[in-house]
Write an enzyme that holds these catalytic residues in place. Structure first.
Site, short mmCIF file in Angstrom:
data_model
loop_
_atom_site.label_atom_id
_atom_site.label_comp_id
_atom_site.label_asym_id
_atom_site.label_seq_id
_atom_site.Cartn_x
_atom_site.Cartn_y
_atom_site.Cartn_z
N LYS A 196 0.85 -1.18 0.00
CA LYS A 196 0.00 0.00 0.00
C LYS A 196 0.89 1.23 0.00
CE LYS A 196 -3.52 2.48 2.60
NZ LYS A 196 -4.61 2.39 3.55
N LYS A 249 -2.20 -1.45 -3.76
CA LYS A 249 -3.08 -0.30 -3.70
C LYS A 249 -2.28 0.99 -3.83
CE LYS A 249 -6.13 1.90 -0.41
NZ LYS A 249 -6.55 1.94 0.95
C1 PBG Z 1 -7.33 3.56 5.78
C2 PBG Z 1 -7.66 3.33 4.37
C3 PBG Z 1 -7.51 4.24 3.32
C4 PBG Z 1 -8.05 3.64 2.20
C5 PBG Z 1 -8.50 2.38 2.57
N1 PBG Z 1 -8.22 2.19 3.91
C6 PBG Z 1 -7.00 5.62 3.32
C7 PBG Z 1 -5.63 5.88 3.78
O1 PBG Z 1 -4.80 5.01 3.94
O2 PBG Z 1 -5.38 7.06 4.06
C8 PBG Z 1 -8.17 4.30 0.87
C9 PBG Z 1 -9.23 3.78 -0.03
C10 PBG Z 1 -9.57 4.68 -1.17
O3 PBG Z 1 -8.97 5.75 -1.39
O4 PBG Z 1 -10.49 4.32 -1.90
N2 PBG Z 1 -6.35 2.83 6.38
#
Ligand code: PBG
Length: 324
Positions: A196, A249
């Protein structure tokens, strides 16, 4: 000309193209993210995510039934926590009657076969909007992991089929697996957000949950978008620690990472087509600059072609309508 090979032969009609298509997206490929909020009969559009809504549990349950009817087999739950319940340690995340836990039970009750995946991270519950506990301006790893493990057990107890840790703390997959084992949740899966990245494409999501970091950014735990090899290291470690599914992601700007991961692992790979990627298509379509339907199908097919077995996407429903 006398050619021995004419590549256009296999492109000349829709029938031939359909016959030789290498990548086909189907409803079971999609994970539908859902944003849940308190109240009854509440349906609020997220300003930066046109036509996507935060819904109360009752309407979420209806939505889940509809998704099931359409052939979608999994949902990924996020909740919008009330401000007054937020603190540094994300205490509310462990409340057995918290919004997440009530949502899981309500969905399981109404649609028992739908796979419920739950977001595991502190940010929606954190007064700082960070994915971990903050001490002296730092996001501390090990104390956070303890909370994430307890949170996972709490989701499993409520009926979650998969927990989906999205925090990027070190060692959390092992801690979660051990906690699930210790409590007898031997059937609960872990979909790890393994690669991520610290991405600007999460902006609209943070609007949806009111979870933007109160200070700094997430670069000390989420990955640097300059790196590819590191993604392989992350996924391999998560698999060793007990992840059933690994995730990359965002998706569209990271197709090379999806392919790299797919070539290096023997577990299913998922990709998260995130909020900003959704917003870009929606905005361009609204301006009349892109054909939305074509953009959806091309984007999702590309993500699958890159190597994603599963795709979390806000377009899940639209895509199913377009392919059926
Ligand atoms: C939080 C989380 C996020 C997303 C999924 N879980 C945001 C972040 O890490 O700040 C993003 C999902 C999206 O943008 O569609 N841990």
């Amino acid at each position: 000309m006398q050619l021995l090979r004419r590549n256009r032969i296999l492109r000349q009609s829709p029938a031939i193209r359909a016959m030789v298509a290498e990548t086909i997206i189907t409803p079971a490929d999609f994970i539908a993210p859902l944003f849940i909020t308190e109240g009854e009969n509440v349906r609020e559009e997220i300003p930066s995510m046109l036509n996507y809504y935060r819904m109360s549990i009752d309407l979420t349950v209806k939505e889940v039934k509809e998704l099931w009817q359409m052939g979608i087999r999994s949902v990924l739950l996020f909740i919008k926590c009330k401000d007054e319940l937020k603190d540094n340690k994300g205490t509310e995340a462990l409340n057995p009657d918290g919004l997440m836990q009530r949502s899981i039970r309500a969905i399981k009750n109404a649609c028992p076969d739908m796979l419920i995946m739950t977001d595991v991270a502190l940010d929606p519950f954190s007064s700082y909007g960070h994915d971990g506990i903050v001490e002296n301006g730092e996001i501390v790893n090990d104390a956070t992991v303890e909370v994430l493990a307890a949170m996972s057990v709490s989701h499993a107890a409520a009926g979650a089929d998969f927990v989906a840790p999205s925090d990027m703390m070190d060692g959390r997959i092992l801690a979660i697996r051990q906690a699930l084992e210790a409590e007898g949740y031997t059937k609960t899966g872990i979909m790890a957000y393994s690669a991520k990245y610290a991405s600007c494409f999460y902006g609209p999501f943070r609007d949806a949950l009111d979870s933007a970091p109160g200070f700094g950014d997430k670069k000390t735990y989420q990955m640097d978008y300059a790196n590819r090899k590191e993604a392989v290291k992350e996924v391999l470690m998560d698999i060793e620690e007990g992840a059933d599914i690994v995730m990359v992601k965002p998706a569209m700007a990271y197709l090379d990472i999806i392919r790299e991961v797919k070539d290096n692992v023997d577990v299913p790979v998922s990709a998260y087509h995130v909020s900003g990627e959704y917003a870009m298509i929606k905005a361009a379509a609204k301006m009349g600059w892109l054909n939305e339907e074509k953009a959806i199908l091309e984007s999702l097919t590309s993500i699958k072609r890159a190597g994603a077995d599963l795709i979390a996407t806000y377009f899940a429903k639209d895509a199913v309508k377009l392919i059926s």
